[in-house]
Design a protein around this motif. Sequence first.
Motif, mmCIF file in Angstrom:
data_model
loop_
_atom_site.group_PDB
_atom_site.id
_atom_site.type_symbol
_atom_site.label_atom_id
_atom_site.label_comp_id
_atom_site.label_asym_id
_atom_site.label_seq_id
_atom_site.Cartn_x
_atom_site.Cartn_y
_atom_site.Cartn_z
ATOM 1 N N GLU A 130 28.355 -8.098 34.240
ATOM 2 C CA GLU A 130 29.687 -8.366 33.712
ATOM 3 C C GLU A 130 29.951 -9.871 33.679
ATOM 4 O O GLU A 130 30.567 -10.389 32.736
ATOM 5 C CB GLU A 130 30.741 -7.668 34.575
ATOM 6 N N ASP A 131 29.452 -10.587 34.705
ATOM 7 C CA ASP A 131 29.609 -12.041 34.754
ATOM 8 C C ASP A 131 28.858 -12.705 33.594
ATOM 9 O O ASP A 131 29.363 -13.642 32.964
ATOM 10 C CB ASP A 131 29.093 -12.574 36.092
ATOM 11 N N VAL A 132 27.630 -12.223 33.331
ATOM 12 C CA VAL A 132 26.850 -12.746 32.215
ATOM 13 C C VAL A 132 27.608 -12.532 30.902
ATOM 14 O O VAL A 132 27.686 -13.440 30.055
ATOM 15 C CB VAL A 132 25.465 -12.082 32.141
ATOM 16 N N LYS A 133 28.154 -11.353 30.746
ATOM 17 C CA LYS A 133 28.899 -11.029 29.524
ATOM 18 C C LYS A 133 30.074 -11.985 29.330
ATOM 19 O O LYS A 133 30.308 -12.495 28.227
ATOM 20 C CB LYS A 133 29.393 -9.586 29.601
ATOM 21 N N LYS A 134 30.802 -12.266 30.414
ATOM 22 C CA LYS A 134 31.961 -13.158 30.325
ATOM 23 C C LYS A 134 31.522 -14.586 29.994
ATOM 24 O O LYS A 134 32.120 -15.260 29.158
ATOM 25 C CB LYS A 134 32.741 -13.146 31.645
ATOM 26 N N ARG A 135 30.474 -15.048 30.677
ATOM 27 C CA ARG A 135 30.003 -16.422 30.450
ATOM 28 C C ARG A 135 29.486 -16.587 29.014
ATOM 29 O O ARG A 135 29.684 -17.632 28.390
ATOM 30 C CB ARG A 135 28.930 -16.797 31.462
#
Length: 334
Positions: A165-170
Amino acid sequence: MTSHRLKLGTRGGLVAAAVLAVAGSTGSAGAQPAGDPVEQYEELSQQAEKLNDDVLKAEENLEAKKAELTKAGADLNQAKQAEGQLRGQVDVLTESTFQGARFNGLSALLVSDSQQDFLNRMSALEVLAADNAESMDKLSAAVAQANDVQQRAEKAANEAAAVAEDVKKRKSDLDGRITELRKAVNNLSSAQKVGLGFGQVKDTGTYLGPPGAANTALQAALSKRGSQYQWGGNGPSAFDCSGLTKWAYAAAGVTLPRVAVDQYRVGRAVAQNELQPGDLVFYDDGTGNPAAIHHVAMYVGEGKMVDAPTEGQLVDVRSLRGDGHYIGARRIVG
Protein backbone atom coordinates in the motif's frame (compact mmCIF):
# COMPACT_ATOMS: atom_id res chain seq x y z
CA MET A 1 19.42 15.40 -11.04
CA THR A 2 18.02 18.90 -11.12
CA SER A 3 19.67 20.57 -14.12
CA HIS A 4 23.20 20.47 -12.77
CA ARG A 5 24.59 23.04 -15.14
CA LEU A 6 22.27 26.04 -14.80
CA LYS A 7 22.99 27.70 -11.50
CA LEU A 8 26.22 29.20 -12.73
CA GLY A 9 27.36 30.28 -16.24
CA THR A 10 24.81 28.47 -18.39
CA ARG A 11 21.97 29.54 -16.14
CA GLY A 12 22.92 33.19 -16.49
CA GLY A 13 22.94 32.98 -20.28
CA LEU A 14 19.54 31.36 -20.37
CA VAL A 15 18.00 33.92 -18.07
CA ALA A 16 19.43 36.81 -20.08
CA ALA A 17 18.11 35.34 -23.34
CA ALA A 18 14.71 34.76 -21.82
CA VAL A 19 14.54 38.33 -20.45
CA LEU A 20 15.18 39.75 -23.90
CA ALA A 21 12.56 37.48 -25.42
CA VAL A 22 9.93 38.51 -22.88
CA ALA A 23 10.74 42.20 -23.12
CA GLY A 24 10.55 42.10 -26.91
CA SER A 25 7.25 40.27 -27.01
CA THR A 26 5.30 42.00 -24.23
CA GLY A 27 7.11 45.13 -23.11
CA SER A 28 5.13 44.81 -19.86
CA ALA A 29 6.76 45.80 -16.58
CA GLY A 30 4.41 43.39 -14.80
CA ALA A 31 5.49 40.28 -16.73
CA GLN A 32 6.49 37.14 -14.86
CA PRO A 33 10.24 36.89 -14.16
CA ALA A 34 11.97 35.20 -17.09
CA GLY A 35 13.70 32.65 -14.88
CA ASP A 36 10.49 31.21 -13.48
CA PRO A 37 10.01 28.34 -15.99
CA VAL A 38 13.56 27.09 -15.46
CA GLU A 39 13.34 27.47 -11.67
CA GLN A 40 10.05 25.59 -11.62
CA TYR A 41 11.55 22.87 -13.80
CA GLU A 42 14.58 22.55 -11.49
CA GLU A 43 12.51 22.47 -8.32
CA LEU A 44 10.06 19.90 -9.64
CA SER A 45 12.93 17.79 -10.98
CA GLN A 46 14.53 17.67 -7.55
CA GLN A 47 11.25 16.78 -5.86
CA ALA A 48 10.52 14.08 -8.43
CA GLU A 49 13.99 12.59 -8.04
CA LYS A 50 13.55 12.27 -4.29
CA LEU A 51 10.13 10.69 -4.76
CA ASN A 52 11.61 8.36 -7.37
CA ASP A 53 14.20 7.15 -4.85
CA ASP A 54 11.44 6.76 -2.25
CA VAL A 55 9.51 4.54 -4.65
CA LEU A 56 12.59 2.44 -5.43
CA LYS A 57 13.35 2.01 -1.71
CA ALA A 58 9.74 1.08 -1.00
CA GLU A 59 9.82 -1.47 -3.82
CA GLU A 60 13.00 -2.99 -2.38
CA ASN A 61 11.28 -3.17 1.00
CA LEU A 62 8.28 -4.84 -0.61
CA GLU A 63 10.48 -7.47 -2.26
CA ALA A 64 12.14 -8.16 1.09
CA LYS A 65 8.76 -8.53 2.78
CA LYS A 66 7.58 -10.87 0.03
CA ALA A 67 10.70 -12.98 0.58
CA GLU A 68 9.99 -13.07 4.32
CA LEU A 69 6.43 -14.12 3.61
CA THR A 70 7.56 -16.88 1.25
CA LYS A 71 10.03 -18.20 3.81
CA ALA A 72 7.46 -18.00 6.59
CA GLY A 73 5.03 -19.97 4.45
CA ALA A 74 7.64 -22.66 3.75
CA ASP A 75 8.58 -22.82 7.45
CA LEU A 76 4.93 -23.10 8.41
CA ASN A 77 4.38 -25.95 5.98
CA GLN A 78 7.42 -27.76 7.35
CA ALA A 79 6.29 -27.20 10.94
CA LYS A 80 2.81 -28.51 10.16
CA GLN A 81 4.29 -31.63 8.53
CA ALA A 82 6.51 -32.28 11.56
CA GLU A 83 3.54 -31.80 13.86
CA GLY A 84 1.47 -34.24 11.80
CA GLN A 85 4.19 -36.93 11.86
CA LEU A 86 4.64 -36.66 15.63
CA ARG A 87 0.92 -36.65 16.21
CA GLY A 88 0.75 -39.90 14.23
CA GLN A 89 3.44 -41.48 16.42
CA VAL A 90 1.60 -40.45 19.57
CA ASP A 91 -1.66 -41.88 18.19
CA VAL A 92 0.03 -45.23 17.53
CA LEU A 93 1.47 -45.38 21.03
CA THR A 94 -1.85 -44.41 22.55
CA GLU A 95 -3.68 -47.05 20.51
CA SER A 96 -1.22 -49.77 21.56
CA THR A 97 -1.71 -48.79 25.19
CA PHE A 98 -5.46 -49.28 25.02
CA GLN A 99 -5.04 -52.60 23.20
CA GLY A 100 -3.17 -54.20 26.08
CA ALA A 101 0.36 -52.96 25.73
CA ARG A 102 0.06 -51.14 29.04
CA PHE A 103 0.95 -53.46 31.94
CA ASN A 104 1.94 -52.78 35.46
CA GLY A 105 4.64 -54.73 37.26
CA LEU A 106 2.22 -57.15 38.95
CA SER A 107 0.44 -58.14 35.75
CA ALA A 108 3.79 -58.64 34.03
CA LEU A 109 4.87 -60.95 36.87
CA LEU A 110 1.64 -62.96 36.76
CA VAL A 111 1.77 -63.64 33.03
CA SER A 112 5.51 -64.22 32.79
CA ASP A 113 6.74 -67.80 32.23
CA SER A 114 10.19 -67.16 33.66
CA GLN A 115 12.36 -64.58 35.33
CA GLN A 116 13.86 -63.64 31.97
CA ASP A 117 10.41 -63.31 30.44
CA PHE A 118 9.43 -60.99 33.30
CA LEU A 119 12.54 -58.87 32.78
CA ASN A 120 11.85 -58.69 29.05
CA ARG A 121 8.27 -57.60 29.67
CA MET A 122 9.33 -54.96 32.18
CA SER A 123 11.96 -53.64 29.79
CA ALA A 124 9.39 -53.39 27.03
CA LEU A 125 7.07 -51.48 29.35
CA GLU A 126 9.83 -49.02 30.22
CA VAL A 127 10.74 -48.50 26.56
CA LEU A 128 7.09 -47.96 25.65
CA ALA A 129 6.63 -45.45 28.45
CA ALA A 130 9.81 -43.60 27.50
CA ASP A 131 8.84 -43.54 23.83
CA ASN A 132 5.40 -42.25 24.68
CA ALA A 133 6.77 -39.49 26.93
CA GLU A 134 9.41 -38.50 24.37
CA SER A 135 6.85 -38.41 21.57
CA MET A 136 4.50 -36.30 23.66
CA ASP A 137 7.30 -33.85 24.46
CA LYS A 138 8.28 -33.62 20.78
CA LEU A 139 4.65 -33.15 19.77
CA SER A 140 4.21 -30.34 22.29
CA ALA A 141 7.35 -28.63 21.00
CA ALA A 142 6.21 -29.08 17.39
CA VAL A 143 2.79 -27.60 18.15
CA ALA A 144 4.41 -24.61 19.86
CA GLN A 145 6.79 -24.10 16.94
CA ALA A 146 3.96 -24.34 14.42
CA ASN A 147 2.01 -21.72 16.37
CA ASP A 148 5.03 -19.40 16.45
CA VAL A 149 5.61 -19.83 12.72
CA GLN A 150 1.92 -19.25 12.07
CA GLN A 151 2.13 -15.94 13.92
CA ARG A 152 5.29 -14.99 12.01
CA ALA A 153 3.62 -15.82 8.71
CA GLU A 154 0.58 -13.72 9.60
CA LYS A 155 2.83 -10.82 10.63
CA ALA A 156 4.80 -11.10 7.39
CA ALA A 157 1.58 -11.11 5.38
CA ASN A 158 0.30 -8.01 7.16
CA GLU A 159 3.62 -6.19 6.74
CA ALA A 160 3.79 -7.09 3.05
CA ALA A 161 0.28 -5.76 2.54
CA ALA A 162 1.15 -2.52 4.35
CA VAL A 163 4.32 -2.03 2.31
CA ALA A 164 2.46 -2.75 -0.91
CA GLU A 165 0.00 0.00 0.00
CA ASP A 166 2.94 2.32 0.77
CA VAL A 167 4.46 1.59 -2.65
CA LYS A 168 1.13 2.35 -4.29
CA LYS A 169 0.87 5.71 -2.50
CA ARG A 170 4.47 6.71 -3.27
CA LYS A 171 4.00 5.82 -6.93
CA SER A 172 0.88 7.95 -7.02
CA ASP A 173 2.80 10.87 -5.49
CA LEU A 174 5.62 10.40 -8.01
CA ASP A 175 3.22 10.21 -10.95
CA GLY A 176 1.61 13.45 -9.86
CA ARG A 177 4.96 15.21 -9.56
CA ILE A 178 6.13 13.90 -12.95
CA THR A 179 2.92 15.21 -14.51
CA GLU A 180 3.66 18.65 -13.03
CA LEU A 181 7.27 18.41 -14.23
CA ARG A 182 6.23 17.60 -17.78
CA LYS A 183 3.95 20.62 -17.75
CA ALA A 184 6.95 22.68 -16.62
CA VAL A 185 8.95 21.26 -19.53
CA ASN A 186 6.26 22.47 -21.92
CA ASN A 187 6.64 25.95 -20.46
CA LEU A 188 10.34 26.08 -21.35
CA SER A 189 11.35 28.04 -24.42
CA SER A 190 13.35 26.45 -27.23
CA ALA A 191 16.43 28.39 -26.12
CA GLN A 192 16.02 27.17 -22.54
CA LYS A 193 15.68 23.59 -23.68
CA VAL A 194 18.84 23.87 -25.77
CA GLY A 195 20.69 25.32 -22.81
CA LEU A 196 19.48 22.49 -20.61
CA GLY A 197 20.74 19.89 -23.06
CA PHE A 198 17.43 18.61 -24.40
CA GLY A 199 17.75 16.27 -27.37
CA GLN A 200 21.48 16.47 -27.93
CA VAL A 201 24.82 15.27 -26.59
CA LYS A 202 27.13 18.23 -26.02
CA ASP A 203 30.30 16.41 -24.90
CA THR A 204 31.68 13.52 -26.94
CA GLY A 205 35.19 13.77 -25.49
CA THR A 206 37.38 10.88 -24.40
CA TYR A 207 38.05 10.37 -20.69
CA LEU A 208 40.21 7.75 -18.99
CA GLY A 209 40.23 6.47 -15.44
CA PRO A 210 42.74 4.47 -13.43
CA PRO A 211 43.28 0.91 -14.69
CA GLY A 212 40.78 -1.64 -13.43
CA ALA A 213 37.14 -1.59 -12.41
CA ALA A 214 36.88 2.19 -12.06
CA ASN A 215 37.87 2.76 -15.70
CA THR A 216 35.65 -0.10 -16.87
CA ALA A 217 32.70 1.48 -15.08
CA LEU A 218 33.61 4.91 -16.45
CA GLN A 219 33.75 3.71 -20.05
CA ALA A 220 30.44 1.88 -19.57
CA ALA A 221 28.78 5.07 -18.34
CA LEU A 222 30.30 7.15 -21.14
CA SER A 223 29.08 4.64 -23.71
CA LYS A 224 25.51 5.54 -22.72
CA ARG A 225 25.77 9.22 -23.71
CA GLY A 226 22.62 10.08 -25.62
CA SER A 227 20.42 7.61 -23.71
CA GLN A 228 17.05 8.85 -22.53
CA TYR A 229 16.28 9.67 -18.91
CA GLN A 230 13.62 7.37 -17.44
CA TRP A 231 12.20 7.44 -13.94
CA GLY A 232 13.30 4.18 -12.31
CA GLY A 233 15.31 3.30 -15.42
CA ASN A 234 17.87 0.53 -14.97
CA GLY A 235 19.21 0.43 -18.54
CA PRO A 236 20.51 -0.64 -20.86
CA SER A 237 18.77 1.97 -23.06
CA ALA A 238 17.26 4.38 -20.50
CA PHE A 239 18.32 5.34 -16.98
CA ASP A 240 17.73 7.44 -13.93
CA CYS A 241 20.82 8.76 -12.14
CA SER A 242 21.51 5.88 -9.75
CA GLY A 243 20.36 3.38 -12.37
CA LEU A 244 23.21 4.57 -14.61
CA THR A 245 25.91 4.35 -11.92
CA LYS A 246 24.67 0.96 -10.76
CA TRP A 247 24.58 -0.36 -14.34
CA ALA A 248 28.04 1.02 -15.12
CA TYR A 249 29.67 -0.56 -12.08
CA ALA A 250 27.85 -3.81 -12.72
CA ALA A 251 29.66 -3.87 -16.08
CA ALA A 252 32.87 -3.82 -14.03
CA GLY A 253 31.70 -6.67 -11.80
CA VAL A 254 30.86 -4.41 -8.85
CA THR A 255 27.40 -4.46 -7.28
CA LEU A 256 26.01 -1.17 -5.97
CA PRO A 257 22.78 -0.46 -4.10
CA ARG A 258 19.94 0.83 -6.24
CA VAL A 259 19.37 4.37 -4.94
CA ALA A 260 21.71 7.34 -4.60
CA VAL A 261 21.47 7.73 -0.83
CA ASP A 262 22.51 4.09 -0.37
CA GLN A 263 25.33 4.33 -2.91
CA TYR A 264 26.70 7.17 -0.76
CA ARG A 265 27.43 4.57 1.94
CA VAL A 266 29.58 2.38 -0.35
CA GLY A 267 33.36 2.61 -0.74
CA ARG A 268 35.26 5.41 1.00
CA ALA A 269 34.87 9.15 1.12
CA VAL A 270 37.21 11.30 -0.98
CA ALA A 271 37.70 15.07 -0.95
CA GLN A 272 36.66 17.04 -4.01
CA ASN A 273 40.27 18.02 -4.74
CA GLU A 274 41.25 14.32 -4.71
CA LEU A 275 38.63 13.09 -7.17
CA GLN A 276 39.62 10.47 -9.73
CA PRO A 277 37.65 9.34 -12.80
CA GLY A 278 35.19 6.65 -11.74
CA ASP A 279 34.44 8.20 -8.34
CA LEU A 280 30.78 8.80 -7.59
CA VAL A 281 29.71 12.36 -6.78
CA PHE A 282 26.55 13.21 -4.87
CA TYR A 283 24.13 16.13 -4.55
CA ASP A 284 21.55 16.92 -1.88
CA ASP A 285 18.81 19.52 -1.51
CA GLY A 286 21.16 22.19 -0.20
CA THR A 287 20.78 21.31 3.48
CA GLY A 288 24.07 19.41 3.74
CA ASN A 289 22.17 16.39 5.03
CA PRO A 290 23.24 13.04 3.49
CA ALA A 291 19.71 11.74 4.05
CA ALA A 292 18.53 14.38 1.56
CA ILE A 293 20.77 13.14 -1.28
CA HIS A 294 18.74 13.06 -4.48
CA HIS A 295 21.33 12.67 -7.24
CA VAL A 296 24.49 10.72 -8.07
CA ALA A 297 26.84 11.00 -11.03
CA MET A 298 30.29 9.69 -12.03
CA TYR A 299 33.38 11.88 -12.15
CA VAL A 300 35.19 11.77 -15.51
CA GLY A 301 38.02 14.23 -14.85
CA GLU A 302 38.63 17.86 -15.84
CA GLY A 303 35.97 19.05 -13.40
CA LYS A 304 33.23 17.12 -15.20
CA MET A 305 30.85 14.25 -14.57
CA VAL A 306 28.71 11.90 -16.63
CA ASP A 307 25.14 11.48 -15.47
CA ALA A 308 21.51 10.81 -16.26
CA PRO A 309 20.12 14.20 -15.19
CA THR A 310 16.33 14.42 -15.23
CA GLU A 311 13.17 14.54 -17.34
CA GLY A 312 13.86 15.61 -20.92
CA GLN A 313 17.66 15.54 -20.74
CA LEU A 314 20.00 12.91 -22.14
CA VAL A 315 22.87 11.08 -20.49
CA ASP A 316 25.87 13.33 -21.11
CA VAL A 317 29.05 14.82 -19.62
CA ARG A 318 28.46 18.03 -17.65
CA SER A 319 30.15 20.34 -15.21
CA LEU A 320 30.78 18.94 -11.74
CA ARG A 321 29.44 22.22 -10.32
CA GLY A 322 25.97 20.86 -10.81
CA ASP A 323 23.20 22.72 -9.06
CA GLY A 324 25.53 24.00 -6.36
CA HIS A 325 24.41 21.33 -3.91
CA TYR A 326 27.45 19.07 -4.14
CA ILE A 327 27.71 17.18 -0.85
CA GLY A 328 30.52 14.65 -1.30
CA ALA A 329 32.08 11.79 -3.22
CA ARG A 330 32.84 8.10 -2.75
CA ARG A 331 35.57 5.96 -4.28
CA ILE A 332 34.02 2.59 -4.98
CA VAL A 333 37.19 0.70 -5.92
CA GLY A 334 40.89 1.40 -5.49
